[in-house]
Design a protein around this motif. Structure first.
Motif, mmCIF file in Angstrom:
data_model
loop_
_atom_site.group_PDB
_atom_site.id
_atom_site.type_symbol
_atom_site.label_atom_id
_atom_site.label_comp_id
_atom_site.label_asym_id
_atom_site.label_seq_id
_atom_site.Cartn_x
_atom_site.Cartn_y
_atom_site.Cartn_z
ATOM 1 N N TYR A 363 75.631 26.767 52.341
ATOM 2 C CA TYR A 363 75.866 25.500 53.040
ATOM 3 C C TYR A 363 77.125 24.820 52.494
ATOM 4 N N ASP A 364 77.817 24.008 53.319
ATOM 5 C CA ASP A 364 79.090 23.410 52.881
ATOM 6 C C ASP A 364 78.951 21.957 52.406
ATOM 7 N N TYR A 365 77.800 21.334 52.527
ATOM 8 C CA TYR A 365 77.488 20.027 51.967
ATOM 9 C C TYR A 365 78.491 18.927 52.330
ATOM 10 N N PRO A 366 78.523 18.512 53.576
ATOM 11 C CA PRO A 366 79.381 17.369 53.920
ATOM 12 C C PRO A 366 78.967 16.089 53.200
ATOM 13 N N GLY A 367 77.683 16.019 52.797
ATOM 14 C CA GLY A 367 77.204 14.861 52.034
ATOM 15 C C GLY A 367 77.267 15.057 50.540
ATOM 16 N N ASN A 368 77.828 16.207 50.119
ATOM 17 C CA ASN A 368 78.066 16.509 48.708
ATOM 18 C C ASN A 368 76.795 16.512 47.864
ATOM 19 N N VAL A 369 76.901 16.109 46.591
ATOM 20 C CA VAL A 369 75.776 16.206 45.660
ATOM 21 C C VAL A 369 74.588 15.382 46.144
ATOM 22 N N ARG A 370 74.876 14.247 46.757
ATOM 23 C CA ARG A 370 73.805 13.399 47.259
ATOM 24 C C ARG A 370 72.980 14.131 48.315
ATOM 25 N N GLU A 371 73.650 14.900 49.177
ATOM 26 C CA GLU A 371 72.930 15.637 50.215
ATOM 27 C C GLU A 371 72.094 16.754 49.607
ATOM 28 N N LEU A 372 72.656 17.444 48.614
ATOM 29 C CA LEU A 372 71.899 18.492 47.923
ATOM 30 C C LEU A 372 70.660 17.894 47.267
ATOM 31 N N LYS A 373 70.815 16.765 46.617
ATOM 32 C CA LYS A 373 69.696 16.111 45.950
ATOM 33 C C LYS A 373 68.604 15.732 46.944
ATOM 34 N N THR A 374 69.016 15.194 48.094
ATOM 35 C CA THR A 374 68.043 14.788 49.107
ATOM 36 C C THR A 374 67.297 15.991 49.662
ATOM 37 N N ALA A 375 68.030 17.087 49.895
ATOM 38 C CA ALA A 375 67.399 18.295 50.422
ATOM 39 C C ALA A 375 66.385 18.864 49.432
ATOM 40 N N ILE A 376 66.727 18.858 48.155
ATOM 41 C CA ILE A 376 65.819 19.365 47.128
ATOM 42 C C ILE A 376 64.605 18.457 46.996
ATOM 43 N N GLU A 377 64.808 17.147 47.088
ATOM 44 C CA GLU A 377 63.676 16.221 46.992
ATOM 45 C C GLU A 377 62.694 16.441 48.136
ATOM 46 N N LEU A 378 63.221 16.592 49.353
ATOM 47 C CA LEU A 378 62.358 16.823 50.505
ATOM 48 C C LEU A 378 61.584 18.128 50.346
ATOM 49 N N ALA A 379 62.261 19.168 49.863
ATOM 50 C CA ALA A 379 61.593 20.452 49.651
ATOM 51 C C ALA A 379 60.504 20.341 48.597
ATOM 52 N N ALA A 380 60.774 19.578 47.535
ATOM 53 C CA ALA A 380 59.788 19.422 46.463
ATOM 54 C C ALA A 380 58.572 18.632 46.937
ATOM 55 N N VAL A 381 58.808 17.600 47.723
ATOM 56 C CA VAL A 381 57.709 16.749 48.195
ATOM 57 C C VAL A 381 56.796 17.496 49.161
ATOM 58 N N LEU A 382 57.391 18.248 50.058
ATOM 59 C CA LEU A 382 56.607 18.874 51.126
ATOM 60 C C LEU A 382 56.216 20.321 50.849
ATOM 61 N N SER A 383 56.615 20.859 49.714
ATOM 62 C CA SER A 383 56.309 22.265 49.418
ATOM 63 C C SER A 383 54.812 22.461 49.223
ATOM 64 N N ILE A 388 59.899 27.523 46.464
ATOM 65 C CA ILE A 388 60.652 26.891 47.547
ATOM 66 C C ILE A 388 61.261 28.000 48.381
ATOM 67 N N HIS A 389 60.924 28.024 49.675
ATOM 68 C CA HIS A 389 61.441 29.042 50.599
ATOM 69 C C HIS A 389 62.524 28.432 51.486
ATOM 70 N N PRO A 390 63.319 29.263 52.152
ATOM 71 C CA PRO A 390 64.371 28.726 53.029
ATOM 72 C C PRO A 390 63.854 27.717 54.046
ATOM 73 N N ALA A 391 62.652 27.946 54.575
ATOM 74 C CA ALA A 391 62.098 27.036 55.576
ATOM 75 C C ALA A 391 61.817 25.649 54.997
ATOM 76 N N ASP A 392 61.677 25.566 53.677
ATOM 77 C CA ASP A 392 61.408 24.275 53.042
ATOM 78 C C ASP A 392 62.670 23.425 52.907
ATOM 79 N N ILE A 393 63.821 24.041 53.068
ATOM 80 C CA ILE A 393 65.089 23.354 52.825
ATOM 81 C C ILE A 393 65.698 22.899 54.141
ATOM 82 N N THR A 394 65.884 21.594 54.269
ATOM 83 C CA THR A 394 66.435 21.003 55.482
ATOM 84 C C THR A 394 67.731 20.287 55.160
#
Length: 453
Positions: A363-383, A388-394
Motif C-alpha cells: 500500500y502507498d499510504y496517502p495518510g502516512n503513519v497515521r493511516e497505518l496506525k488507524t488500519a492496525i487499530e481497526l484490525a486489532a479491535v475487530l480481529s 491478523i489476515h489481509p481481510a482484517d486490514i482496511t
C-alpha cells in the motif's frame, strides 16, 4: 512508594569471633533478599571477594588489620561502598574519626547491636533501591524522548531526519517542519524540545487550522477581561504559556493575513500584548512551526508574508512520507502499533500473517503513519483469533466518498457506531452480530458492559 528488589543484596561480615559473626549472619539472613557471607579476617575477605558487595560490616579490632586501615582500603577499592563498623569500644572520638574516613555507621557491641545492625542495613538497602529507581526513571524519560522511540524506523530517510532533529536540539534557532499530513510533525517538535536546553520549560502546541479566524489572536496573545463581547475574564495566550519553553504552531499556513503581521511583530520585539491590554510582556520562547503546504509557493501567491516566512524558517526539517521509507519501516511501525493496541484493548498478542504483511507493504499510504496506525487499530479491535489476515486490514477509511466517514470521528467512535447499528438491526443478538462482523462476542459484550454502545 514500595520498591521491590530485582536482585539479591550481598552483605559481607568481617568478624574474627566465629560465634559473634555467625550471630550477625543469622540475624541478617532472616531477610530472604539478603545473601550474607562471613569472613574471619581482612585477608580472607580480600582474597575471596571477586565482585563489589552491597554493604560490608567490619570488626574494628581484627587480628590482621586495624579497623581504620581496613576502612581506608575498602573506601579506596570500592568508592561509595556502605561500611558499618562494629566495635567493642564505646569512644565517641573513634566513632567520629571513622565516620570522617568514610564509614556509614558505627555500632558498639552490646545487646542492641543486632537490632541496630538490622535497621542500618535496611536503611542502606532502601537507599540503594531508591537510587536504582531514580536511574530507571531517568532512563525511561530519556528513552521516552529518544528520537528512535518517537519515530520508529531505520530507513535512510528517517535516519536523516534524526540527524536534523539532533542538530535542532543543540541549537536555539526556530525550527520549521514540513511534510504530508500524518507523518508525525508534532512528534518531531516534541522530541526536539525534550532533548534541548529548554526541556524543563513548557511545550505548548496549537493547531491553527482548528481555530476559528476570529479567535486566533486571542488564542495566541491572550486577552484582558472585557476586551470584547464574551471576554468575561483574562485569558493567557499560548505565547505566555510557552514562556521559557517552546511554542509549536501546527498548520502555520492557515494563519490569517492580519494575524501574520501581529505574529511577525511579536517575534521581532520578543514581547506580547494581550488583546485589550496595554502591558507589554517580555518573552523567551522558541518557536517551532509545521505545515503540509509549500509555504514558499504561498508566499509567491501573496497568501503568506515573505518576511514572516524567513523569520520562522530557521532550521527546516522535511519529514519523508511513509511511501518513501522502506518496507522494514512499515513493518516496524505495524508491529509496534499492533502490540500497543493489544495492550490497550486487553487482547492476547496478535501476529500478522505473511499475506497481511504483503498487503501492508504494497500500500502507498496517502495518510502516512497515521493511516497505518488507524488500519492496525481497526484490525486489532475487530480481529477474531490470534492472527491478523489481509481481510482484517482496511485502508482508505477516511475516504470522503463514503458517507459513513463524511464526519471525522475517532476510530473508537466509528467502531461504536458500527456495533450500535448492528445491535439495532439484529435486536441485540450478540452471537449473530459477532458472526456477521467476524469479531469475538467478548468484544461486543465488553463494549455493552462499558456503556460504549
Amino acid at each position: 512508594m514500595k520498591l521491590k528488589p530485582d536482585v539479591a543484596f550481598n552483605i559481607c561480615i568481617v568478624e574474627d569471633d566465629p560465634w559473634y559473626g555467625q550471630l550477625l549472619q543469622y540475624q541478617l539472613a532472616l531477610n530472604p533478599d539478603y545473601i550474607v557471607t562471613l569472613y574471619g579476617s581482612g585477608k580472607a575477605f580480600f582474597d575471596t571477594v571477586q565482585e563489589r558487595p552491597d554493604v560490608v560490616t567490619i570488626d574494628f579490632s581484627l587480628p590482621d588489620i586495624s579497623g581504620d586501615r581496613l576502612l581506608k582500603k575498602l573506601v579506596e577499592l570500592y568508592p561509595g561502598l556502605p561500611v558499618i563498623v562494629i566495635s567493642a569500644q564505646n569512644k565517641i572520638a573513634t566513632a567520629v574519626e571513622l565516620l570522617k574516613l568514610g564509614a556509614t555507621d558505627y555500632l558498639t557491641k552490646d545487646e542492641y547491636t543486632k537490632e541496630l545492625l538490622w535497621n542500618a542495613v535496611k536503611k542502606i538497602r532502601e537507599n540503594s533501591l531508591l537510587k536504582l529507581e531514580v536511574k530507571r526513571l531517568e532512563k525511561q524519560l530519556h528513552d521516552k524522548y529518544d528520537f528512535a522511540n518517537l519515530l520508529k524506523g531505520n530507513s535512510p530517510a528517517i535516519q536523516q531526519t534524526f540527524a536534523l532533529m539532533e542538530r535542532a536540539a543543540q541549537t536555539p534557532v526556530n525550527v520549521s517542519i514540513s511534510g504530508e499530513t500524518g507523518t508525525g510533525k508534532e512528534l518531531v517538535a516534541k522530541g526536539i524540545h525534550r532533548n534541548s536546553e529548554r526541556h524543563k520549560g513548557p511545550f505548548v502546541a496549537l493547531n491553527m487550522a482548528a481555530i476559528p479566524a476570529e479567535l486566533v489572536e486571542s488564542e495566541l496573545f491572550g486577552h484582558e477581561k472585557g476586551a470584547f463581547t464574551g471576554a468575561i475574564s483574562r485569558k493567557i495566550g499560548k505565547f505566555e504559556q510557552a514562556n521559557q519553553g517552546t511554542l509549536f504552531l501546527d498548520e502555520i499556513g492557515e494563519l490569517p493575513a492580519a494575524i501574520q503581521t501581529k505574529l511577525l511583530r511579536v517575534l521581532q520585539e520578543r514581547e506580547v500584548q494581550r488583546v485589550g491590554g496595554s502591558e507589554k510582556i517580555k518573552l523567551n520562547v522558541r518557536l517551532m512551526t509545521a505545515t503540509h503546504m509549500n509555504l514558499l509557493e504561498e508566499v509567491r501567491k501573496g497568501r503568506f508574508r515573505e518576511d514572516l516566512y524567513y523569520r520562522i524558517s530557521g532550521l527546516p526539517i522535511c519529514l519523508p512520507p511513509l511511501r518513501e521509507r522502506n518496507s522494514l519501516d512499515i513493518m516496524l511501525l505495524a508491529e509496534y502499533f499492533l502490540a500497543e493496541f493489544c495492550r490497550e484493548y486487553h487482547k492476547p498478542a496478535l501476529t500478522l500473517t505473511a499475506a497481511a504483511r504483503d498487503k501492508l507493504i504494497a500500500y502507498d499510504y496517502p495518510g502516512n503513519v497515521r493511516e497505518l496506525k488507524t488500519a492496525i487499530e481497526l484490525a486489532a479491535v475487530l480481529s477474531n483469533g490470534n492472527e491478523i489476515h489481509p481481510a482484517d486490514i482496511t485502508f482508505g477509511i477516511s475516504s470522503r466518498n463514503n458517507d459513513f466517514f463524511a464526519e471525522e470521528k475517532t476510530l473508537r467512535d466509528h467502531t461504536r457506531a458500527v456495533i450500535r447499528h448492528y445491535l439495532g438491526k439484529y435486536q441485540n443478538n450478540v452471537p449473530l452480530i459477532a458472526q456477521k462482523l467476524a469479531i469475538g462476542r467478548s468484544t461486543i459484550y465488553k463494549m455493552i458492559q462499558d456503556g460504549d454502545v
